[in-house]
Design a protein around this motif. Structure first.
Motif, PDB file in Angstrom:
ATOM      1  N   GLY A   7      46.016  44.996  39.202  1.00 13.15           N
ATOM      2  CA  GLY A   7      45.494  43.711  39.151  1.00 13.15           C
ATOM      3  C   GLY A   7      44.364  43.496  40.377  1.00 13.15           C
ATOM      4  O   GLY A   7      44.110  42.216  40.501  1.00 13.15           O
TER       5      GLY A   7
ATOM      6  N   HIS B   3      37.272  46.608  36.661  1.00 11.86           N
ATOM      7  CA  HIS B   3      36.313  45.712  36.913  1.00 11.86           C
ATOM      8  C   HIS B   3      35.142  46.125  37.607  1.00 11.86           C
ATOM      9  O   HIS B   3      33.891  46.299  37.091  1.00 11.86           O
TER      10      HIS B   3
ATOM     11  N   LYS C  48      36.052  32.654  37.364  1.00 14.58           N
ATOM     12  CA  LYS C  48      36.756  32.720  35.956  1.00 14.58           C
ATOM     13  C   LYS C  48      36.619  31.479  35.216  1.00 14.58           C
ATOM     14  O   LYS C  48      36.335  31.576  34.137  1.00 14.58           O
TER      15      LYS C  48
ATOM     16  N   GLU D 136      44.493  34.547  36.877  1.00 14.76           N
ATOM     17  CA  GLU D 136      43.654  34.378  35.772  1.00 14.76           C
ATOM     18  C   GLU D 136      44.804  33.722  34.736  1.00 14.76           C
ATOM     19  O   GLU D 136      44.586  32.753  33.994  1.00 14.76           O
TER      20      GLU D 136
HETATM   21  P1  ADP Z   1      43.052  46.797  37.996  1.00 14.90           P
HETATM   22  O1  ADP Z   1      42.183  47.708  37.397  1.00 14.90           O
HETATM   23  O2  ADP Z   1      42.643  47.139  39.457  1.00 14.90           O
HETATM   24  O3  ADP Z   1      44.275  46.553  37.703  1.00 14.90           O
HETATM   25  P2  ADP Z   1      41.419  44.645  36.841  1.00 14.90           P
HETATM   26  O4  ADP Z   1      40.002  45.163  37.150  1.00 14.90           O
HETATM   27  O5  ADP Z   1      41.769  44.839  35.432  1.00 14.90           O
HETATM   28  O6  ADP Z   1      42.341  45.260  37.901  1.00 14.90           O
HETATM   29  O7  ADP Z   1      41.406  43.173  37.369  1.00 14.90           O
HETATM   30  C1  ADP Z   1      42.289  42.308  36.840  1.00 14.90           C
HETATM   31  C2  ADP Z   1      41.635  40.981  36.377  1.00 14.90           C
HETATM   32  O8  ADP Z   1      41.104  40.472  37.759  1.00 14.90           O
HETATM   33  C3  ADP Z   1      40.373  41.003  35.707  1.00 14.90           C
HETATM   34  O9  ADP Z   1      40.152  40.020  34.788  1.00 14.90           O
HETATM   35  C4  ADP Z   1      39.069  41.091  36.827  1.00 14.90           C
HETATM   36  O10 ADP Z   1      37.802  40.598  36.115  1.00 14.90           O
HETATM   37  C5  ADP Z   1      39.690  40.168  37.857  1.00 14.90           C
HETATM   38  N1  ADP Z   1      39.213  40.561  39.105  1.00 14.90           N
HETATM   39  C6  ADP Z   1      39.570  41.392  40.095  1.00 14.90           C
HETATM   40  N2  ADP Z   1      38.867  41.410  41.155  1.00 14.90           N
HETATM   41  C7  ADP Z   1      38.099  40.647  41.100  1.00 14.90           C
HETATM   42  C8  ADP Z   1      36.910  40.161  41.852  1.00 14.90           C
HETATM   43  N3  ADP Z   1      36.850  40.439  43.223  1.00 14.90           N
HETATM   44  N4  ADP Z   1      35.948  38.952  41.285  1.00 14.90           N
HETATM   45  C9  ADP Z   1      36.416  38.546  40.118  1.00 14.90           C
HETATM   46  N5  ADP Z   1      37.471  38.885  39.325  1.00 14.90           N
HETATM   47  C10 ADP Z   1      38.051  39.817  39.565  1.00 14.90           C
END
Ligand code: ADP
Ligand code: MG
Length: 453
Positions: free
Chosen positions: A154, A159, A288, A316
């Motif tokens: 997370g 992303h 968000k 979130e």
């Molecule tokens: P991971 O793949 O590292 O487990 P994700 O990319 O699925 O994490 O991110 C989890 C959530 O957090 C997603 O909804 C993503 O958009 C949000 N998120 C993570 N880092 C950021 C950031 N720097 N800015 C905005 N949203 C983020």
């Protein structure tokens, strides 16, 4: 099919109103650009010019749009999202696999229009990964190759990966991008081996411009897939094609990964994403909220950001709960509302929702500060063995999975191992107050859905 502006405007207004009222969580500002084209043979066609958005709508919002179309027309309508080029043809659009008819790439992940660089908040924890990803997007195969992004659950790895894909597609829509999870890669590979379609498989992967694989640590222990991936990697790399990978651990820390892959992964740029600091968390919450058109006061952002510091997905989740609570009670979002919503939620989730194995794993990895790949590895060191046993014990208690299933999930162990773990933790909980306390804390974390510290 002709477009009648009059009806189309009306339909549009009603559709928007319906969705905003009944499914606000899916609404995005760019829905403004969706144009109803007309109704033909019981199907309402909606024009969405941008392929990423079109594919995203088709795969994730079709149910809500169909419901809306039926509600506003009172007819049993179907909905389809079309591009400029196929207004008159029914064809799922934007499928990257469609040019090579030889092999289906259904496993191809869909890109979310929410995951772009525009919506990505840069902070100390992700600055390097962000900069590297932007550079790669601007100069495929020329900046860093491979780009390897790693970090905890997370924290924005997916992303970042999707943001690069979308940046690339924006600059050059015809770029052949293969974006898939490591699991899909491995499963596709095994399926092709079985059905004797290795030619197709190789053709499919080795002709890409960009290969993006999410959660590459799943290659751990899959020897055959590692072998194949190695060759795919080399072919692409040698012809200057870009490779982008994400993982929950650095190349050196992925258990049971062939040395030659470790060294390949290390030869470009390895960037770690860390937990976001308080300021970044506040900024992410605001971003968000803006995305879903939600008015969240400053003090609410501050409160939620202070309360949740483990990962962004939880952040979130908290925002979603606050919004849900405010909507259900028809009140504006205020600090008091946020406090009640998040407190209230503890009770309701523990009653209604059965924890998922993922929630259990998240809680355990956060509590012990270890990696998912460690849990799934064969390592028997105490620092890993205990958390793993705790996971198994919790999975047994809170989910309906069988011993075999749980064993399979944690690195292909057999049911006797799980049974042993369950018994061990059961006994140790009675005898060792530290263990008992730890288990209780982890349990309360996922039962209430609040982070452990
Ligand atoms: P991971 O793949 O590292 O487990 P994700 O990319 O699925 O994490 O991110 C989890 C959530 O957090 C997603 O909804 C993503 O958009 C949000 N998120 C993570 N880092 C950021 C950031 N720097 N800015 C905005 N949203 C983020
Ligand atoms: Mg991810």
């Amino acid at each position: 099919m002709k477009k009648t502006t009059q009806t189309s405007n009306e339909t549009k207004v009603q559709l928007d109103a319906y969705l905003r009222k009944n499914h606000p969580e899916i609404c995005r500002h760019w829905f403004d650009e969706i144009e109803p084209v007309g109704i033909d043979a019981g199907t309402l066609s909606l024009l969405v010019r941008e392929p990423v958005r079109r594919q995203y709508l088709q795969r994730t919002c079709l149910v809500q749009f169909t419901e809306a179309a039926q509600a506003i027309t009172g007819r049993l309508l179907a909905v389809r999202f079309v591009g400029d080029e196929n207004i008159d043809r029914v064809k799922p659009s934007g499928d990257l696999g469609s040019d090579s008819a030889t092999i289906e790439l259904e496993e191809q992940l869909i890109l979310s229009p929410d995951y772009t660089f525009e919506t990505f908040v840069v902070g100390p924890g992700n600055r390097l990964a962000h900069a590297a990803a932007v550079a790669v997007g601007a100069n495929l195969g020329g900046a860093y190759n491979p780009l390897f992004v790693h970090g905890g659950v997370g924290l924005g790895k997916t992303h970042v990966l999707q943001a690069v894909c979308q940046l690339v597609l924006k600059q050059k829509p015809t770029t052949r991008i293969g974006y898939l999870s490591c699991q899909s890669f491995a499963e596709m590979f095994m399926a092709c081996v079985k059905s004797g379609r290795m030619q197709d498989f190789r053709h499919r992967f080795r002709n890409l411009d960009v290969l993006v694989i999410d959660d590459i640590h799943f290659l751990s222990k899959r020897e055959q897939s590692q072998e194949e991936f190695f060759h795919t990697f080399n072919t692409l790399y040698q012809s200057g094609k870009q490779i982008i990978l994400s993982s929950d651990a650095s190349p050196n820390d992925i258990p049971d990964l062939e040395e030659r892959l470790v060294s390949r992964f290390n030869c470009g740029l390895v960037a770690r994403v860390d937990r976001p600091c308080y300021e970044t968390r506040v900024a992410i919450l605001k971003s968000k909220a803006a995305l879903i058109n939600l008015d969240v006061p400053e003090d609410v952002c501050a409160y939620v950001a202070a309360r949740i510091d483990s990962n962004i997905r939880e952040l979130e989740g908290a925002l979603t709960k606050v919004r849900g609570y405010a909507m259900a009670n028809k009140v504006a979002i205020t600090l008091d509302v946020a406090k009640t919503a998040l407190a209230d939620d503890r009770v309701s989730t523990s009653r209604s929702n059965q924890p998922s194995i993922q929630m259990i794993i998240d809680a355990v990895t956060v509590y012990y500060d270890i990696k998912l790949s460690d849990l799934m590895s064969k390592r028997r060191h105490k620092s890993v063995a205990l958390p793993r046993q705790v996971c198994m014990w919790l999975a047994r208690k809170h989910t309906r999975y069988s011993l075999e299933e749980i064993g399979g999930y944690f690195g292909g162990r057999d049911h006797t191992t799980v049974l042993h773990a369950v018994r061990t933790i059961g006994t140790r909980r009675d005898e060792d107050p530290d263990i008992s306390k730890a288990v209780d804390r982890i349990e309360s974390a996922f039962v209430r859905q609040t982070p452990v510290g």
